[in-house]
Design an enzyme around this catalytic site. Structure first.
Site, mmCIF file in Angstrom:
data_model
loop_
_atom_site.group_PDB
_atom_site.id
_atom_site.type_symbol
_atom_site.label_atom_id
_atom_site.label_comp_id
_atom_site.label_asym_id
_atom_site.label_seq_id
_atom_site.Cartn_x
_atom_site.Cartn_y
_atom_site.Cartn_z
ATOM 1 C CB SER A 11 -0.905 0.031 1.229
ATOM 2 O OG SER A 11 -1.676 1.219 1.209
ATOM 3 C CG ASP A 71 -9.612 -2.159 -2.809
ATOM 4 O OD1 ASP A 71 -8.851 -1.245 -3.183
ATOM 5 O OD2 ASP A 71 -10.826 -2.168 -3.096
ATOM 6 C CE1 TYR A 159 -14.535 10.204 1.394
ATOM 7 C CE2 TYR A 159 -13.252 8.186 1.166
ATOM 8 C CZ TYR A 159 -13.858 9.285 0.602
ATOM 9 O OH TYR A 159 -13.802 9.489 -0.754
HETATM 10 P P1 IMP Z 1 -7.933 1.977 -1.850
HETATM 11 O O1 IMP Z 1 -8.140 0.759 -0.993
HETATM 12 O O2 IMP Z 1 -6.527 2.224 -2.155
HETATM 13 O O3 IMP Z 1 -8.840 1.943 -3.040
HETATM 14 O O4 IMP Z 1 -8.351 3.230 -0.986
HETATM 15 C C1 IMP Z 1 -9.363 3.145 -0.056
HETATM 16 C C2 IMP Z 1 -9.788 4.513 0.390
HETATM 17 O O5 IMP Z 1 -10.877 4.300 1.310
HETATM 18 C C3 IMP Z 1 -8.731 5.236 1.140
HETATM 19 O O6 IMP Z 1 -8.032 6.112 0.343
HETATM 20 C C4 IMP Z 1 -9.545 6.004 2.163
HETATM 21 O O7 IMP Z 1 -10.041 7.121 1.575
HETATM 22 C C5 IMP Z 1 -10.744 5.140 2.406
HETATM 23 N N1 IMP Z 1 -10.515 4.389 3.626
HETATM 24 C C6 IMP Z 1 -10.196 3.071 3.747
HETATM 25 N N2 IMP Z 1 -10.012 2.742 5.035
HETATM 26 C C7 IMP Z 1 -10.205 3.877 5.732
HETATM 27 C C8 IMP Z 1 -10.143 4.170 7.118
HETATM 28 O O8 IMP Z 1 -9.830 3.342 7.983
HETATM 29 N N3 IMP Z 1 -10.418 5.440 7.448
HETATM 30 C C9 IMP Z 1 -10.755 6.391 6.548
HETATM 31 N N4 IMP Z 1 -10.805 6.186 5.252
HETATM 32 C C10 IMP Z 1 -10.526 4.922 4.846
#
Ligand code: IMP
Length: 201
Positions: A11, A71, A159
């Protein structure tokens, strides 16, 4: 069985990286994609599990290391589950998480305006995948339910300021780091994964 002594946390999101690093056993060496100058792959899947596996496959293939990828995202009930797998992309599209949160708050108000019973329900979802290079992969999903509220708190990431987990009266962003770490969607997914992989550590 080969013990896992080092792992790539697949990540480039600093908030997620730190949470996953702190959930993993202390004794193993944690590596990041930036050490290998690797950007995240395009998320072409249609679900959290597909995108989690796309990242795990990509990073383990590029680094030849056991990889753990996440994800995740926020699903809002009255927005039919949006932003969901597009959570990170909403922030990019609208310029920042602050802007994306404003959009969510506006949309939630709009969706509830003419409803007798208002629905502020939402959930965070995480799919964690552990992948051995050229080998097996295991995925587990964690979910935490809660409600959407106006922005409160300065801790956390993404968020966190607009989400109050069920059973609490403060947002993720008002909690201290450890308090959130030990209840959130990633923690729930990790605990499920841990049951299957604990003999490797
Ligand atoms: P991805 O998994 O890279 O597509 O990104 C997931 C997105 O969801 C992140 O950039 C955050 O904006 C949001 N997200 C995932 N987990 C959390 C969390 O624990 N707190 C706040 N936002 C989250």
């Amino acid at each position: 069985m080969n013990k896992i002594t080092k792992i790539l946390i697949g990540s480039n999101n600093k908030g997620k990286f730190k949470e996953i690093a702190d959930l993993l056993p202390k004794g193993i060496k944690k590596n990041s994609p930036t050490q290998f100058s690797l950007k995240s792959p395009e998320e072409t899947g249609n679900s959290f599990i597909e995108n989690s596996q796309i990242k795990a496959n990509y990073f383990s293939e590029k680094t030849n290391m056991v990889t753990i990828s996440d994800d995740s995202g926020l699903e809002v009930n009255c927005l039919n589950g949006k932003p969901g797998i597009l959570s990170a992309r909403w922030a990019e599209e609208y310029g920042s998480f602050d802007n994306a949160m404003e959009i969510i708050l506006k949309e939630v108000e709009k969706a509830n305006r003419n409803e007798k019973i208002k629905d502020y329900g939402a959930k965070f979802i995480s799919c964690l995948t552990l992948k051995w290079p050229k080998g097996e992969k295991i995925s587990e999903i964690g979910e935490i339910e809660g409600t959407i509220t106006t922005k409160k708190g300065k801790n956390g990431f993404g968020y966190d300021p607009i989400f109050i987990p069920k059973g609490f009266n403060i947002t993720f962003a008002e909690m201290n780091y450890k308090e959130k770490l030990l209840i959130d969607h990633r923690f729930i997914a990790y605990k499920k994964l841990e049951k299957k992989i604990k003999n490797y550590f």
